[in-house]
Design an enzyme around this catalytic site. Sequence first.
Site, PDB file in Angstrom:
ATOM      1  N   SER A  92       0.883  -1.339   0.087  1.00  0.00           N
ATOM      2  CA  SER A  92       0.064   0.020   0.241  1.00  0.00           C
ATOM      3  C   SER A  92       0.818   1.120   0.168  1.00  0.00           C
ATOM      4  CB  SER A  92      -0.890  -0.037   1.131  1.00  0.00           C
ATOM      5  OG  SER A  92      -1.812   1.056   1.145  1.00  0.00           O
ATOM      6  N   HIS A 123      -7.317  -6.049   0.210  1.00  0.00           N
ATOM      7  CA  HIS A 123      -6.116  -4.825   0.562  1.00  0.00           C
ATOM      8  C   HIS A 123      -5.073  -5.458   1.584  1.00  0.00           C
ATOM      9  CE1 HIS A 123      -4.137  -1.057  -0.213  1.00  0.00           C
ATOM     10  NE2 HIS A 123      -4.122  -1.002   1.054  1.00  0.00           N
ATOM     11  N   ASP A 144      -9.014  -6.712  -4.031  1.00  0.00           N
ATOM     12  CA  ASP A 144      -8.860  -5.231  -3.169  1.00  0.00           C
ATOM     13  C   ASP A 144      -9.930  -4.313  -3.723  1.00  0.00           C
ATOM     14  OD1 ASP A 144      -7.842  -3.100  -2.014  1.00  0.00           O
ATOM     15  OD2 ASP A 144      -5.730  -3.303  -2.847  1.00  0.00           O
TER      16      ASP A 144
END
Length: 341
Positions: free
Chosen positions: A196, A303, A273
């Site tokens: 991320s 995610h 995600d």
Amino acid sequence: MSFRVRLARSRPMRLLRSIALKCWAFSSVYLLVCFLLYWLYGGVLAFLLLCFATTGILYHKEDQLLYHPEQPAHSRVYVPSPSIFNLPHQSMYIKSGDGTMLHMFFISQPEDKMKKVPTILFFHGNAGNMGHRLQNIAGLYHNLQCNILTLEYRGYGLSQGSPSEEGFYMDARAGIDYLFTRTDINTNEIIVFGRSLGGAVAIDLATKEENSRRIWCLILENTFTSIPDMAALFVGSKILQYLPLFIYKNKYLSILKVRSVIVPTLFVSGLADTLVPPRMMEDLYKSCRSSHKRLLPIAGGTHNETWCQPGYYQNICAFLHELRDNPLPRVASSHWHIDDI
């Protein structure tokens, strides 16, 4: 009094009256023009002023929207220890480039294996602290048979300072510099892992020419193309993509920077995600100029929990074995720069 004398005295009065009339006429026209302009464009001006004020407020609130070091609660005072998962480790502090103290865990394999295995420099996402990733880190430790350095950015966990884009980049450099001070690890196999927001930090680190010789490979998981792209996604309008970049306090322009990444790179994309669209990982993969890159789509991967899906660790191991079987020369002089775009 003669007629000539009266005429002589009246001339200045007529001149003054003429000037006054002209000034009045000019002032009237000027006021009329001002009134018309305000009537025609006052709403536009007010709208522009409102937009300017709104963007100013958002600019200063961006940090609060992006960085969440206190979620969940107490994340700034309690960092779970690797000992929870029986991981041998050292808890330590190092100084970042500007003197900010950073907290880290160095998790090591047994002493007789430490120098024979890769070492991962792990960059986490935008919430919590590195202790919240320990289950995934334990999986990497056992499945990849590697050492792991987990670093808490400034303003996160037990590290000092406040979060910022440039600060995070500085912290990442401090992390890799620290690894190269150790003589008990194999510095020829340094893996930089970023998930991320950590992926954006990892990409920036890999674009630096001095690191093209030091990073063995890059692993990026569920990261985004840029903050402007994410803002447009959340707001639901592509108009934000065309706003000038100075409006964004944090940019993380990974889609541009990845074009100068030449180290081998694995793009791990969780197809479930719902925060960062998998298409962003595809865009990053396509833009990367590394001669050895792979896109690994993980069905069912969300995610934050893509690592829970079957085949996750096995596919990463396969990528690393592929690198060992087909080693690439590390030539810094061939490094691409963003200026070359």
